[in-house]
Scaffold this motif. Structure first.
Motif, PDB file in Angstrom:
ATOM      1  N   TYR A 162     -40.500  44.646  17.973  1.00 55.98           N
ATOM      2  CA  TYR A 162     -39.844  43.594  18.283  1.00 55.98           C
ATOM      3  C   TYR A 162     -40.425  42.338  17.948  1.00 55.98           C
ATOM      4  O   TYR A 162     -41.559  41.984  17.995  1.00 55.98           O
ATOM      5  CB  TYR A 162     -39.477  43.572  19.784  1.00 55.98           C
ATOM      6  CG  TYR A 162     -38.625  44.818  20.273  1.00 55.98           C
ATOM      7  CD1 TYR A 162     -37.419  44.442  20.754  1.00 55.98           C
ATOM      8  CD2 TYR A 162     -39.363  46.144  20.567  1.00 55.98           C
ATOM      9  CE1 TYR A 162     -36.668  45.617  21.270  1.00 55.98           C
ATOM     10  CE2 TYR A 162     -38.565  47.087  20.777  1.00 55.98           C
ATOM     11  CZ  TYR A 162     -37.377  46.881  21.399  1.00 55.98           C
ATOM     12  OH  TYR A 162     -36.445  47.893  21.781  1.00 55.98           O
ATOM     13  N   PHE A 163     -39.531  41.337  17.796  1.00 54.40           N
ATOM     14  CA  PHE A 163     -39.788  39.980  17.644  1.00 54.40           C
ATOM     15  C   PHE A 163     -39.057  39.007  18.692  1.00 54.40           C
ATOM     16  O   PHE A 163     -37.935  39.324  18.694  1.00 54.40           O
ATOM     17  CB  PHE A 163     -39.559  39.397  16.294  1.00 54.40           C
ATOM     18  CG  PHE A 163     -38.194  39.297  15.478  1.00 54.40           C
ATOM     19  CD1 PHE A 163     -37.624  38.015  15.656  1.00 54.40           C
ATOM     20  CD2 PHE A 163     -37.693  40.511  15.005  1.00 54.40           C
ATOM     21  CE1 PHE A 163     -36.561  37.846  14.977  1.00 54.40           C
ATOM     22  CE2 PHE A 163     -36.342  40.562  14.587  1.00 54.40           C
ATOM     23  CZ  PHE A 163     -35.552  39.050  14.601  1.00 54.40           C
ATOM     24  N   TRP A 164     -39.689  37.872  18.769  1.00 53.58           N
ATOM     25  CA  TRP A 164     -38.758  36.903  19.717  1.00 53.58           C
ATOM     26  C   TRP A 164     -38.126  35.848  18.873  1.00 53.58           C
ATOM     27  O   TRP A 164     -38.696  35.207  18.056  1.00 53.58           O
ATOM     28  CB  TRP A 164     -39.866  36.141  20.469  1.00 53.58           C
ATOM     29  CG  TRP A 164     -39.269  35.135  21.477  1.00 53.58           C
ATOM     30  CD1 TRP A 164     -39.329  33.726  21.361  1.00 53.58           C
ATOM     31  CD2 TRP A 164     -38.280  35.362  22.840  1.00 53.58           C
ATOM     32  NE1 TRP A 164     -38.689  33.263  22.273  1.00 53.58           N
ATOM     33  CE2 TRP A 164     -37.987  34.142  23.343  1.00 53.58           C
ATOM     34  CE3 TRP A 164     -38.042  36.695  23.393  1.00 53.58           C
ATOM     35  CZ2 TRP A 164     -37.295  34.015  24.390  1.00 53.58           C
ATOM     36  CZ3 TRP A 164     -36.998  36.465  24.309  1.00 53.58           C
ATOM     37  CH2 TRP A 164     -36.937  35.218  25.001  1.00 53.58           C
ATOM     38  N   ASP A 165     -36.710  35.664  19.021  1.00 48.98           N
ATOM     39  CA  ASP A 165     -36.045  34.862  18.137  1.00 48.98           C
ATOM     40  C   ASP A 165     -35.893  33.390  18.568  1.00 48.98           C
ATOM     41  O   ASP A 165     -34.992  32.672  18.002  1.00 48.98           O
ATOM     42  CB  ASP A 165     -34.674  35.538  17.829  1.00 48.98           C
ATOM     43  CG  ASP A 165     -33.849  35.675  18.726  1.00 48.98           C
ATOM     44  OD1 ASP A 165     -34.078  35.352  19.975  1.00 48.98           O
ATOM     45  OD2 ASP A 165     -32.474  35.895  18.302  1.00 48.98           O
ATOM     46  N   TRP A 172     -35.507  39.052  22.793  1.00 48.72           N
ATOM     47  CA  TRP A 172     -36.262  39.936  21.792  1.00 48.72           C
ATOM     48  C   TRP A 172     -35.529  41.007  21.019  1.00 48.72           C
ATOM     49  O   TRP A 172     -34.542  41.392  21.480  1.00 48.72           O
ATOM     50  CB  TRP A 172     -37.279  41.081  22.793  1.00 48.72           C
ATOM     51  CG  TRP A 172     -38.342  40.470  23.424  1.00 48.72           C
ATOM     52  CD1 TRP A 172     -38.300  39.841  24.843  1.00 48.72           C
ATOM     53  CD2 TRP A 172     -39.765  39.800  22.837  1.00 48.72           C
ATOM     54  NE1 TRP A 172     -39.434  39.284  24.927  1.00 48.72           N
ATOM     55  CE2 TRP A 172     -40.441  39.390  23.890  1.00 48.72           C
ATOM     56  CE3 TRP A 172     -40.228  40.001  21.468  1.00 48.72           C
ATOM     57  CZ2 TRP A 172     -41.637  38.755  23.407  1.00 48.72           C
ATOM     58  CZ3 TRP A 172     -41.432  39.619  21.173  1.00 48.72           C
ATOM     59  CH2 TRP A 172     -42.148  38.913  22.366  1.00 48.72           C
ATOM     60  N   ARG A 173     -35.780  40.798  19.711  1.00 44.19           N
ATOM     61  CA  ARG A 173     -34.912  41.586  18.613  1.00 44.19           C
ATOM     62  C   ARG A 173     -35.650  42.591  18.116  1.00 44.19           C
ATOM     63  O   ARG A 173     -36.932  42.629  17.346  1.00 44.19           O
ATOM     64  CB  ARG A 173     -34.379  40.514  17.471  1.00 44.19           C
ATOM     65  CG  ARG A 173     -33.486  39.424  18.316  1.00 44.19           C
ATOM     66  CD  ARG A 173     -32.041  39.908  18.744  1.00 44.19           C
ATOM     67  NE  ARG A 173     -31.368  40.525  17.775  1.00 44.19           N
ATOM     68  CZ  ARG A 173     -30.495  39.855  17.242  1.00 44.19           C
ATOM     69  NH1 ARG A 173     -30.090  38.646  17.283  1.00 44.19           N
ATOM     70  NH2 ARG A 173     -29.676  40.448  16.304  1.00 44.19           N
ATOM     71  N   GLN A 200     -41.016  31.118  18.794  1.00 44.92           N
ATOM     72  CA  GLN A 200     -40.234  32.070  17.778  1.00 44.92           C
ATOM     73  C   GLN A 200     -41.000  32.830  16.815  1.00 44.92           C
ATOM     74  O   GLN A 200     -41.929  32.436  16.403  1.00 44.92           O
ATOM     75  CB  GLN A 200     -39.280  31.050  17.093  1.00 44.92           C
ATOM     76  CG  GLN A 200     -38.240  30.592  17.912  1.00 44.92           C
ATOM     77  CD  GLN A 200     -36.973  29.784  17.025  1.00 44.92           C
ATOM     78  OE1 GLN A 200     -37.237  29.710  15.881  1.00 44.92           O
ATOM     79  NE2 GLN A 200     -35.784  29.466  17.703  1.00 44.92           N
ATOM     80  N   GLY A 201     -40.691  34.057  16.443  1.00 37.78           N
ATOM     81  CA  GLY A 201     -41.503  34.855  15.367  1.00 37.78           C
ATOM     82  C   GLY A 201     -42.692  35.485  16.195  1.00 37.78           C
ATOM     83  O   GLY A 201     -43.407  36.313  15.434  1.00 37.78           O
TER      84      GLY A 201
END
Length: 442
Positions: A130-133, A137-138, A114-115
């Motif tokens: 983008y970041f992985w929550d 991917w958000r 995460q992050g």
């Protein structure tokens, strides 16, 4: 040989926890490399290099915090300073919102931390950071940086959700205030309004292009049940223009409490109130009433009756009066209504009346077979749809209204309920459905 000697000296110094400086005699951490591309200026009093000298330094503190171009801030593990350069994140092609970068080679998406931050260069998802929550991917919101403005607030149309609050009871909700003419700008939280035990504060957000609404958090324990007014000014909404402030009402509108419960099953063996037979029981959400589909032993499945029971405690009156309306539909339909029907406490009973005077429901005993509404829930071996309504007639302060939907089906409606057709006490050829709704007014 000199290089080997220098490396050994650095390692020996680090091992002994001494401060090591490369191109500097005044290291600002346990390890400091001075790039020497900036002016080497030192404060003559403190001996500390100036910020101007720090612009090309690489500094590691004894906590592991690292600074590039600066001494790392105490709150940062990595602190980078520059007046004319940015940071380039890894650039990747995200082919979906659940894409595994697979840096560890195990093809296991759950191991992606995460992050994790990347810049997407592909076309499957829009370009951007983008970041992985942990599950997808958000994308970072790339809102316009223009100053937020709108034409004005519509305070008269503000709404509170949940709409009801009570004196002394903790409350958490939102106040929504419409606006017109938004320009898409982003905004931060506003100053709190403290009134009647509640704190009302603008949540951060982004204006719509045109019509939208501002959302204010509302928290606290109100000290009133009454409506009250608040003024939305520049302290509460920082980007309000002069003359745009307005007053809105916080209105206490308690809605009805609606509870729903359903029951589905087959008729099972019973001997309640002195007569053996087969039934399925459903209870209202508050437990004050029970309904059942009941069939005495050796009776055709198509002759099932509905019955009602008032579940009273030892301190409750021995009877309870209700207003009832029962509707039954098949190829046609009919309705009966009782303006005041009296039911005994803790006994299955029924009444099928269509009069305005007080009536007493017939109670179940060892020999009779009361019916609540029209007797028999089948018409010519075809299942009827039943819809029932009832509420208290004489219970002071009661604000509860009940409704019930009912239907029963049987693959052998002309057969009788016996130990043969209902082996082990369950009539497997039957299916009974109750849907009970309880509505409590505020």
């Amino acid at each position: 040989m000199k290089k080997i000697f220098l490396a050994g000296a650095v390692l020996a110094s680090l091992y002994s926890l001494a401060q090591v400086g490369v191109n500097t005699q005044n290291p600002q951490g346990i390890f400091n490399i001075d790039g020497k591309s900036s002016t080497n200026t030192t404060n003559p009093i403190t001996g500390v290099p100036t910020n101007l000298q720090m612009t090309d330094d690489f500094i590691v503190k004894n906590t592991g915090a690292t600074g590039i171009g600066t001494v790392p801030d105490n709150y940062a593990m990595l602190d980078i300073a520059s007046s004319n350069k940015g940071i380039l994140a890894p650039r990747v092609n995200l082919i979906s919102n659940i894409y595994d970068l697979n840096a560890d080679g195990d093809n296991n998406l759950s191991n992606q931390p995460q992050g994790l931050l990347v810049y997407n260069t592909g076309t499957a998802l829009s370009k951007g950071y983008y970041f992985w929550d942990g599950s997808e991917w958000r994308v970072f919101d790339s809102s316009t940086s223009i100053t937020p403005t709108f034409d004005g607030l519509v305070c008269a149309s503000a709404t509170l959700s949940p709409s009801g609050y009570a004196n002394g009871i903790p409350y958490t909700g939102n106040l929504r205030v419409p606006y017109t003419g938004g320009n898409g700008g982003s905004y931060q939280t506003g100053g709190p309004i403290n009134i009647h035990g509640l704190t009302i504060a603008l949540r951060s957000g982004k204006l719509e292009y045109g019509e939208g609404e501002l959302v204010f958090s509302v928290t606290g324990t109100p000290d009133t049940n009454n409506d009250f007014a608040i003024t939305l000014n520049q302290a509460a909404v920082p980007f309000l223009a002069s003359g745009q402030e307005c007053t809105t009402m916080i209105t206490n509108q308690k809605g009805a409490d609606i509870k729903n419960i359903a029951f589905l099953g087959s008729l099972t063996l019973t001997s309640e109130n002195g007569r053996s037979g087969y039934h399925l029981v459903g209870n209202t959400p508050d437990g004050k009433w029970s309904v059942r589909c009941f069939l005495p032993t050796n009776t055709d499945f198509s002759d099932v009756n509905l019955q009602l029971r008032y579940n009273g405690s030892a301190s409750d009156p021995t009877t309870r009066d209700i207003i009832q309306n029962t509707t039954y539909m098949w190829g046609g339909g009919a309705t009966t209504s009782g303006n005041q029907v009296r039911y005994p406490k803790n006994i299955w009973a029924g009444s099928n009346v269509n009069v305005s005077s007080l009536q007493t429901a017939l109670a179940q005993n060892a020999s009779n077979f009361p019916n609540w509404g029209d007797p028999g829930v089948y018409a010519s071996s075809i299942p009827e749809y039943r819809l029932y309504h009832w509420t208290d007639f004489d219970t002071a302060g009661s604000k509860v209204f009940y409704t019930m939907e009912f239907m029963m089906g049987s693959s052998t409606p002309s057969a009788q309920a016996t130990a043969v057709t209902c082996p082990s006490g369950t009539c497997t050829s039957t299916r009974v459905f109750f849907n009970l709704r309880q509505i409590t007014a505020p």
